[in-house]
Motif scaffolding. Structure first.
Motif, PDB file in Angstrom:
ATOM      1  N   ALA A   5     -24.239 -30.498  59.575  1.00 48.58           N
ATOM      2  CA  ALA A   5     -23.561 -29.745  59.556  1.00 48.58           C
ATOM      3  C   ALA A   5     -23.433 -29.236  61.167  1.00 48.58           C
ATOM      4  N   GLU A   6     -24.444 -29.510  61.914  1.00 50.46           N
ATOM      5  CA  GLU A   6     -24.293 -28.711  62.734  1.00 50.46           C
ATOM      6  C   GLU A   6     -22.729 -29.050  63.673  1.00 50.46           C
ATOM      7  N   ASP A   7     -22.630 -30.100  63.494  1.00 51.21           N
ATOM      8  CA  ASP A   7     -20.938 -30.769  63.598  1.00 51.21           C
ATOM      9  C   ASP A   7     -20.020 -30.242  62.960  1.00 51.21           C
ATOM     10  N   MET A   8     -20.205 -29.169  61.964  1.00 54.76           N
ATOM     11  CA  MET A   8     -18.789 -29.354  61.951  1.00 54.76           C
ATOM     12  C   MET A   8     -17.928 -27.952  62.211  1.00 54.76           C
ATOM     13  N   LYS A   9     -17.081 -28.079  61.290  1.00 49.06           N
ATOM     14  CA  LYS A   9     -16.274 -27.286  62.466  1.00 49.06           C
ATOM     15  C   LYS A   9     -15.151 -27.085  61.390  1.00 49.06           C
ATOM     16  N   GLU A  10     -13.924 -25.932  61.424  1.00 52.83           N
ATOM     17  CA  GLU A  10     -12.786 -25.655  60.521  1.00 52.83           C
ATOM     18  C   GLU A  10     -12.148 -26.968  60.170  1.00 52.83           C
ATOM     19  N   GLY A  11     -11.936 -27.596  59.270  1.00 53.06           N
ATOM     20  CA  GLY A  11     -10.819 -28.441  58.648  1.00 53.06           C
ATOM     21  C   GLY A  11     -11.583 -29.526  58.254  1.00 53.06           C
ATOM     22  N   LYS A  12     -13.009 -29.754  59.069  1.00 54.80           N
ATOM     23  CA  LYS A  12     -14.070 -31.398  58.967  1.00 54.80           C
ATOM     24  C   LYS A  12     -14.619 -31.263  58.424  1.00 54.80           C
ATOM     25  N   THR A  13     -15.150 -30.658  56.785  1.00 60.15           N
ATOM     26  CA  THR A  13     -16.032 -31.241  55.756  1.00 60.15           C
ATOM     27  C   THR A  13     -15.484 -32.268  55.431  1.00 60.15           C
ATOM     28  N   TRP A  14     -14.685 -32.302  54.867  1.00 61.26           N
ATOM     29  CA  TRP A  14     -14.398 -33.485  54.254  1.00 61.26           C
ATOM     30  C   TRP A  14     -14.578 -34.947  55.181  1.00 61.26           C
ATOM     31  N   GLU A  15     -13.673 -34.766  56.792  1.00 60.20           N
ATOM     32  CA  GLU A  15     -14.335 -36.195  57.480  1.00 60.20           C
ATOM     33  C   GLU A  15     -15.905 -36.029  57.522  1.00 60.20           C
ATOM     34  N   ILE A  16     -16.435 -34.908  56.975  1.00 61.62           N
ATOM     35  CA  ILE A  16     -18.409 -35.441  57.762  1.00 61.62           C
ATOM     36  C   ILE A  16     -18.993 -35.639  56.640  1.00 61.62           C
ATOM     37  N   LEU A  17     -18.365 -35.103  54.768  1.00 65.27           N
ATOM     38  CA  LEU A  17     -18.484 -35.371  53.613  1.00 65.27           C
ATOM     39  C   LEU A  17     -18.294 -37.139  53.685  1.00 65.27           C
ATOM     40  N   GLU A  18     -16.893 -37.352  54.288  1.00 63.35           N
ATOM     41  CA  GLU A  18     -16.392 -39.081  54.064  1.00 63.35           C
ATOM     42  C   GLU A  18     -17.346 -40.408  55.178  1.00 63.35           C
ATOM     43  N   ASN A  19     -17.997 -39.567  56.664  1.00 60.02           N
ATOM     44  CA  ASN A  19     -18.762 -40.371  57.146  1.00 60.02           C
ATOM     45  C   ASN A  19     -20.277 -40.525  56.523  1.00 60.02           C
ATOM     46  N   VAL A  20     -20.515 -39.157  55.486  1.00 60.43           N
ATOM     47  CA  VAL A  20     -21.363 -39.396  54.731  1.00 60.43           C
ATOM     48  C   VAL A  20     -22.003 -40.132  53.771  1.00 60.43           C
ATOM     49  N   CYS A  21     -21.141 -40.209  53.031  1.00 63.84           N
ATOM     50  CA  CYS A  21     -20.873 -41.114  52.123  1.00 63.84           C
ATOM     51  C   CYS A  21     -20.350 -43.332  52.821  1.00 63.84           C
ATOM     52  N   LYS A  22     -19.862 -43.157  53.670  1.00 58.63           N
ATOM     53  CA  LYS A  22     -19.827 -44.378  54.075  1.00 58.63           C
ATOM     54  C   LYS A  22     -21.613 -44.624  54.661  1.00 58.63           C
ATOM     55  N   SER A  23     -21.867 -43.968  55.347  1.00 59.96           N
ATOM     56  CA  SER A  23     -22.952 -44.314  55.542  1.00 59.96           C
ATOM     57  C   SER A  23     -24.430 -44.738  54.956  1.00 59.96           C
ATOM     58  N   MET A  24     -24.305 -44.590  53.620  1.00 60.72           N
ATOM     59  CA  MET A  24     -24.856 -44.793  52.093  1.00 60.72           C
ATOM     60  C   MET A  24     -24.360 -46.467  51.261  1.00 60.72           C
ATOM     61  N   LEU A  25     -23.147 -46.403  52.062  1.00 58.39           N
ATOM     62  CA  LEU A  25     -22.962 -47.696  51.660  1.00 58.39           C
ATOM     63  C   LEU A  25     -24.134 -49.086  52.312  1.00 58.39           C
ATOM     64  N   PRO A  26     -24.356 -50.036  51.356  1.00 55.57           N
ATOM     65  CA  PRO A  26     -24.404 -51.347  51.659  1.00 55.57           C
ATOM     66  C   PRO A  26     -23.563 -51.351  52.586  1.00 55.57           C
ATOM     67  N   LYS A  27     -24.027 -52.848  53.605  1.00 57.47           N
ATOM     68  CA  LYS A  27     -23.515 -53.025  54.724  1.00 57.47           C
ATOM     69  C   LYS A  27     -21.903 -53.388  54.322  1.00 57.47           C
ATOM     70  N   GLU A  28     -22.376 -55.210  52.838  1.00 58.65           N
ATOM     71  CA  GLU A  28     -21.216 -55.827  52.625  1.00 58.65           C
ATOM     72  C   GLU A  28     -19.957 -55.050  52.609  1.00 58.65           C
ATOM     73  N   GLU A  29     -20.078 -53.609  51.689  1.00 57.89           N
ATOM     74  CA  GLU A  29     -19.201 -52.999  51.209  1.00 57.89           C
ATOM     75  C   GLU A  29     -18.408 -52.146  52.594  1.00 57.89           C
TER      76      GLU A  29
END
Length: 159
Positions: free
Chosen positions: A82-106
């Motif tokens: 959230a330190e990087d969170m700026k107006e309108g960036k919430t979805w982008e941050i959540l998307e990146n977090v979800c991607k970081s949790m995926l196994p490498k193949e996915e």
């Protein structure tokens, strides 16, 4: 973090007795003060608390527990970002977090899907235009059929 999550069962096994003893003592004090306390929780905890005012939490769909836990992990990771969170960036941050949790193949599959999406926007537009034209033709044909039916009804009335 994963390190904390993997150690929770070990810590709970060692400290659960202390927590239950604390709850029992607190309930006894509140009961002496004339209070009625409703206790809710999971069966594994409730079986150690002697009170007629206990309610076991039951899930109609146990997948909800996993979904809730996944949401907690995603939320915790997003808050860390959230330190990087700026107006309108919430979805982008959540998307990146979800991607970081995926196994490498996915992750490689997701990247391939994204690359394919970036290459096809023009094709999608053309396809949408074609579908729009087809829909208009179909609507026109349906309208003509309806008009023909109405004309037949009117002719039948006249006869």
């Amino acid at each position: 973090s994963k390190e904390v999550a993997t150690n929770i069962p070990k810590v709970a096994a060692v400290t659960q007795g202390e927590v239950i003893m604390f709850v029992k003592e607190a309930l006894a004090k509140m009961a002496e003060a004339g209070l009625t306390v409703l206790v809710e929780g999971r069966a594994a905890t409730l079986k150690y608390i002697d009170t007629p005012h206990r309610f076991e939490l039951i899930m109609s769909d146990e997948n909800i527990i996993g979904a809730r836990r996944a949401a907690q992990r995603i939320g915790a990771s997003a808050v860390a970002s959230a330190e990087d969170m700026k107006e309108g960036k919430t979805w982008e941050i959540l998307e990146n977090v979800c991607k970081s949790m995926l196994p490498k193949e996915e992750i490689s599959e997701v990247k391939a899907d994204e690359a394919a999406k970036e290459e096809k926007p023009e094709e999608k537009k053309e396809g949408a235009e074609e579908k729009g034209e087809e829909a208009k033709k179909e609507e026109g044909e349906e309208a003509k059929k309806e008009e023909a039916k109405e004309e037949k009804k009117e002719e039948a009335k006249k006869e």
